[in-house]
Enzyme design. Structure first.
Site, PDB file in Angstrom:
ATOM      1  N   SER A 234      40.977  45.915  48.309  1.00 57.89           N
ATOM      2  CA  SER A 234      40.138  47.096  48.316  1.00 57.89           C
ATOM      3  C   SER A 234      39.174  46.993  47.177  1.00 57.89           C
ATOM      4  O   SER A 234      38.334  48.111  46.944  1.00 57.89           O
ATOM      5  CB  SER A 234      41.111  48.455  48.052  1.00 57.89           C
ATOM      6  OG  SER A 234      42.212  48.473  48.763  1.00 57.89           O
TER       7      SER A 234
ATOM      8  N   LYS B 150      38.277  54.925  39.603  1.00 65.31           N
ATOM      9  CA  LYS B 150      38.905  55.340  41.070  1.00 65.31           C
ATOM     10  C   LYS B 150      39.874  56.523  40.706  1.00 65.31           C
ATOM     11  O   LYS B 150      40.769  56.444  39.782  1.00 65.31           O
ATOM     12  CB  LYS B 150      39.473  54.256  41.552  1.00 65.31           C
ATOM     13  CG  LYS B 150      39.854  54.378  43.026  1.00 65.31           C
ATOM     14  CD  LYS B 150      40.188  53.095  43.880  1.00 65.31           C
ATOM     15  CE  LYS B 150      41.189  53.129  45.037  1.00 65.31           C
ATOM     16  NZ  LYS B 150      41.372  52.074  45.641  1.00 65.31           N
TER      17      LYS B 150
END
EC number: 6.3.5.7
Lengths: 468, 542
Positions: A136, A76
């Site tokens: 998340s 990410k």
């Protein structure tokens, strides 16, 4: 090959059925074909091919580094990667190329993993994929039909993870199966001298045993998680899962986490406060975006930050500033810390009463179509999405979302297991057992695209229907 | 700087001192923000005795001033408080900056062990209670030299609290009486230093150097127990000496290693305390006392003119408050009793061990000097007050048979006087301890007179390489050893000046000095005046 588990691919590499470079090229090709999904901010093609070549050399000599050697991974874009642009999906860090690797990135690279690129996220991770601050990692995993694992806070280093909420952030792992998550965890976990919040234990590889007998297990079902907004489908999957455990001999009991309803508000206060603090460093002086104004330092700060941050980020900074003002600090920040303690204690009490693992939904429903998604504002949306996952971050516990079934619409649904602090291995063992029972179908993106090639020419997708 | 003792002024009446300076009534900027000129401050003690000032103030309302201090001392360590970059003075700009110091996203603080030990040592030396658990906080404000937008400090629960600092005041006639004053220490906390900003007016820009950003600081908070600039300056001086003795900070104000902020208010005795103002960043010992006294006087003037004292709010007061630093767990310290079994010695700090290994503090050193050498208290202060002076003194003592009192007098008056005149440090002295010791030996053996010794000393200062003995023989300064010859000279002089002899016999006290002078002239100053006097008296009485 691209739909196989990590262990399967690793075995294939060892046996020479496919080479690291071939695998890398296949990955890159699929990434390019699915560019419209905007999943990657940066594709590190040259770096990846180079790493794949190195891996190939090692395999040829018979000196592979381990299970992750040659395996394509994506990171990410809020993890610092040396020499590769790291933006946190924000204007503020556009063009920022860090000079160092996050510890978790380094550990993956040390094991020979091949870095395909930096994946997309909501600006500064305020709402979606990847690292796990409020869910998340687990939420997207549930929506996409994969495994999303959040380790215990303190188990995996946060050095190099650009922080959202330092006291809740953890690097999260997304994989196709629980075994793969355990493999990656084995590489990432352990003390990092650069992160003072990691535990002293140096860490060892996680080998999950195959659990066959669940009769000694006690599963807890928190009653406060049965909320009216929960879709009937998810509710039924949850119920079926509980029955599954019971029918196989486990003890399944209803438990109470009485402060659950306060967790969203509490999270909001603490999150925005830490965000306001963490974003204070983005002033355009040392790195990142700097505006053109040079009238005065103050004017430069103001313009840089207005240009660099989107509305959501600015909104959270303002909220956080409010809570941290001297006159508000006791009433908001300190109160929220106290409530956080109560929420954490809820879990402690439940685990002390003999419960090994909690079983809850991960999300309220399957993924909501885009057009519907954009109707709610970010705060409402976050509040809804994170309802089952947030409290875990406040308590620092390990949790994992495991795909359970496809909805009537053909979209994936996941369920969440929550474990005791630092009992990540036990948690994953239970999750692995469940995964085996459920036999969730593997989603093959390549086949999917071949079937629906015409559909993918349209940029915006209303919804996707999967053939089982 | 003069000895850290008050010259008979402060006992709640230091406004008297301030009024002496009242001619300089420019803006506050005039008195603050100076960097020290010269390596050692000249004496900043107002030389006017208290008596004069008191007379002029008789009949006016009494005022009392209250002074508290926040002192920042840079910790003497190889690396910074939370990162591994080096700590050096005057390195090329931005050459000692790690990723963390530059606040690169994703970097985390890692606590420096040496800094913690320095804080514990300092706390113990200042009689503080050491908190076995202390916490770190973020203090937010926006400034170009603070890259992260916050400073990591210890606001909620600092590492040491409730200590005391003793300093000494000389009072009474000829300042012989020593009084010990104490100021309470509220707390000592660890915190980060900021970077430096240099304002380039010409190009309308600010240049930032982050070399200093993140260097460890000890903030020592002194309660408002002081009542004037002198007391504050003396307390600071004593703290400096303690830090230097411990080695926890070099505490050099000129290099910015010790910075002082003063909180000042005035009130009438018996009434509540007045509004506080703050005088910040006093980095010169010389101006510390003056700036504080100036502010005291300014407040008195304002109030006497019917105005109010305005508390100038710090520019960042309205911004965020504190937030706990989430990346640093509580700092836990142990003592021998609470040390966990099998603990890794690299990972734990034992307060008892540190206590045992504390070096000798200045107050102990002074006491020892007084006991060992029989010198006066004010001299013990003076010896410790100059860098390197004590060592010099002790080296001289080692090599000479002269009495300690003699050595003290020579070192403090003559030697120190020469240094001051030429603005030199002890280690820049052309006269080494051995050389001075040799000179004192000559004096002690009565090879030369006191006056001659001073001449030799002057010569030694000017021309290096010559020994005292060489100079003495070159300039023929040896005392006459032949007593009989001296007696003949005395006799001859007396015969040559019968009138003076008569005056002497009549009891005129100055007459004998005249005779002595005449004898000295004849002998080219090579006779010991004391001996001359003895011989004359003997001859006169016979």
């Amino acid at each position: 090959m691209l739909g196989r588990t990590l262990q399967e691919v690793s075995a294939a590499l060892k046996q020479g059925q496919i080479t690291p470079v071939e695998l890398c090229q296949k990955c890159l090709s699929l990434i390019k074909k699915t560019k419209f999904l905007n999943a990657y901010i940066t594709i590190s093609e040259e770096v990846a091919l180079k790493q794949a070549e190195e891996s190939e050399k090692r395999y040829k000599k018979g000196h592979s580094l381990g299970a992750l050697d040659g395996i394509p991974v994506a990171v990410k874009d809020n993890f610092s990667t040396s020499g590769i642009e790291t933006t946190c999906a924000s204007n503020m860090l556009k063009g920022y190329v860090p000079p160092y690797n996050a510890t978790v990135v380094q550990r993956l690279l040390d094991q020979g993993a091949v870095l395909m690129g930096k994946t997309n996220l909501d600006e500064f991770a305020m709402g979606a994929l990847g690292s796990d601050t409020g869910g998340s990692t687990r939420n997207p995993a549930a929506h996409c039909g994969i495994v999303g694992f959040k380790p215990s806070y303190g188990l995996v280093s946060r050095h190099g993870l650009i922080p959202l909420v330092n006291s809740m952030d953890v690097p999260g792992i997304l994989t196709r199966c629980v075994d793969d998550a355990a493999t990656v965890l084995g590489v990432l976990a352990g003390h990092d001298p650069k992160d003072s919040t990691t535990i002293q234990d140096p860490g060892k590889p996680f080998m999950l045993s195959s659990l066959t007998d669940v009769s000694k297990l006690c599963i807890g079902i928190p009653k406060e998680y049965l909320v009216p907004e929960l879709s009937s489908e998810v509710r039924s999957f949850w119920s079926k899962a509980a029955n599954l455990f019971e029918s196989e001999g486990a003890k399944v009991i209803e438990v109470s986490l009485p402060h659950t309803s306060y967790s969203i508000v509490c999270y909001h206060v603490l999150c925005t406060s830490e965000v306001a603090s963490n974003m204070a460093r983005f002033d355009g002086l040392e790195y990142g975006h700097r505006c053109d104004i040079d009238v005065s330092t103050e004017a430069m700060y103001a313009a840089t930050r207005r240009e660099g941050f989107n509305d959501v980020v600015r909104g959270r900074i303002l909220a956080g500033n409010f809570f941290l003002l001297k006159e508000n600090y006791a009433n908001y920040f300190i109160k929220a810390q106290k409530v956080r303690r109560l929420i954490a204690n809820d879990f402690v009490n439940v685990f002390n009463s003999g419960v090994d693992v909690l079983l809850t939904p991960t999300t309220l429903s399957e993924a909501v179509p885009y057009l519907e998604f954009i109707k709610e504002d970010n705060r409402t949306r976050s509040a809804q999405d994170d309802i089952f996952t947030q409290a875990v971050n406040m308590a620092g516990l390990p949790a994992v979302s495991v795909p359970v079934a496809l909805s009537n619409q053909g979209l994936p649904v996941g369920l969440q297991f929550i474990g005791r602090a630092f009992c990540d291995q036990q948690l994953l063992t239970v999750a692995k057992w469940f995964e085996k029972q459920v036999q969730f179908p593997v989603i093959h993106l390549q086949e999917l695209m071949d079937d629906c090639s015409s559909v993918f020419e349209i940029e915006k997708l209303a919804s996707v229907s999967l053939k089982q | 700087m003069a000895a850290p003792m008050l010259r008979g002024c402060c006992l709640g009446r230091c406004w008297a001192l301030a009024c002496i300076d009242s001619s300089s009534r420019h803006g506050r900027g005039a008195a603050t923000g100076f960097t020290s000129s010269g390596k050692r401050g000249q004496s900043f003690v107002a030389q006017q005795p208290l008596l004069t000032a008191q007379k002029s103030r008789k009949g006016e309302h009494k005022w009392a001033a209250v002074v508290g201090l926040e002192i920042h001392a840079q910790i003497a360590s190889n690396s910074k408080l939370f990162s591994g970059s080096q700590v050096h003075f005057a390195a090329p700009p931005n050459s000692l900056v790690s990723f963390f110091d530059a606040s690169l996203p994703g970097t985390l603080p890692v606590l420096n062990r040496r800094c913690v030990e320095a804080a514990v040592m300092t706390g113990l030396a200042l009689n503080c209670h050491i908190n076995k658990k202390s916490l770190f906080d973020r203090k937010h404000y926006f400034y170009a030299d603070l890259p992260a937008g916050y400073q990591i400090t210890q606001q909620r629960l600092p590492i040491a609290v409730n200590g005391s600092l003793a300093y000494s005041v000389c009072v009474g006639k000829k300042w012989r009486q020593v009084i010990t004053k104490t100021v309470r220490i509220k707390q000592i906390q660890l915190e980060q230093d900021s970077g430096k900003s240099l304002h380039d007016e010409l190009r309308s820009q600010t240049l930032i150097d982050l070399n200093r950003a993140g260097v460890g600081l000890l903030e020592v908070v002194l309660e408002p127990d002081m009542s004037c600039g002198e007391e504050a300056a003396t307390a600071v001086r004593e703290l400096q000496l303690i830090l230097q003795a411990l080695g926890t900070s070099q505490a050099n104000m000129a290099e910015g290693q010790l910075r002082v902020d003063a909180n000042i208010s005035v009130h009438h005795p018996g009434e509540p305390l007045g509004v506080r103002t703050e005088v910040k960043n006093l980095n010169s010992a010389r101006f510390l006392a003056r700036a504080i006294d100036y502010e005291i006087q300014r407040q008195i003037n304002e109030l006497e003119n019917g105005c109010e004292i305005l508390n100038e709010t710090r520019s960042f007061d309205y911004k965020l408050g504190f937030m706990p630093e989430p990346n640093l767990p509580p700092l836990l310290l142990y003592d021998t009793a609470s040390l966990p079994a099998g603990a890794d010695p690299q990972q734990v700090i034992n307060i008892d061990r540190i206590q045992e290994q504390l070096p000798e503090l200045p107050s102990e050193t002074r006491e020892k000097l007084i006991q060992q050498y029989g010198i006066l208290p004010e001299h013990s202060f003076a010896l410790l007050n100059e860098v390197g002076l004590l060592e010099f003194f002790q080296n001289v003592i080692k090599e000479t048979r002269a009495e300690p009192k003699k050595v003290t007098s020579w070192v403090l008056n003559i030697f120190l006087g020469f240094l001051k005149q030429r603005n030199l440090a002890v280690n820049e002295s052309p006269v080494t301890p051995s050389v001075l010791a040799e000179l004192l030996n000559l004096l002690d053996r009565k090879v030369i007179s006191s006056a001659a010794a001073k001449q030799v000393f002057e010569e030694l200062w000017r021309s290096k390489g010559k020994t005292p003995s060489q100079i003495v023989s070159e300039r023929k300064l040896e005392l006459m050893q032949d007593e009989e010859a001296l007696e003949r000279v005395c006799h001859a002089v007396m015969e040559g000046h019968p009138q003076v002899v008569m005056d002497t016999k009549r009891g005129n006290p100055r007459a004998i000095n005249k005779l002595i002078g005449l004898v000295r002239k004849v002998t080219h100053n090579r006779a010991d005046p004391t001996v001359i006097k003895e011989i004359l008296e003997k001859q006169l009485s016979s």
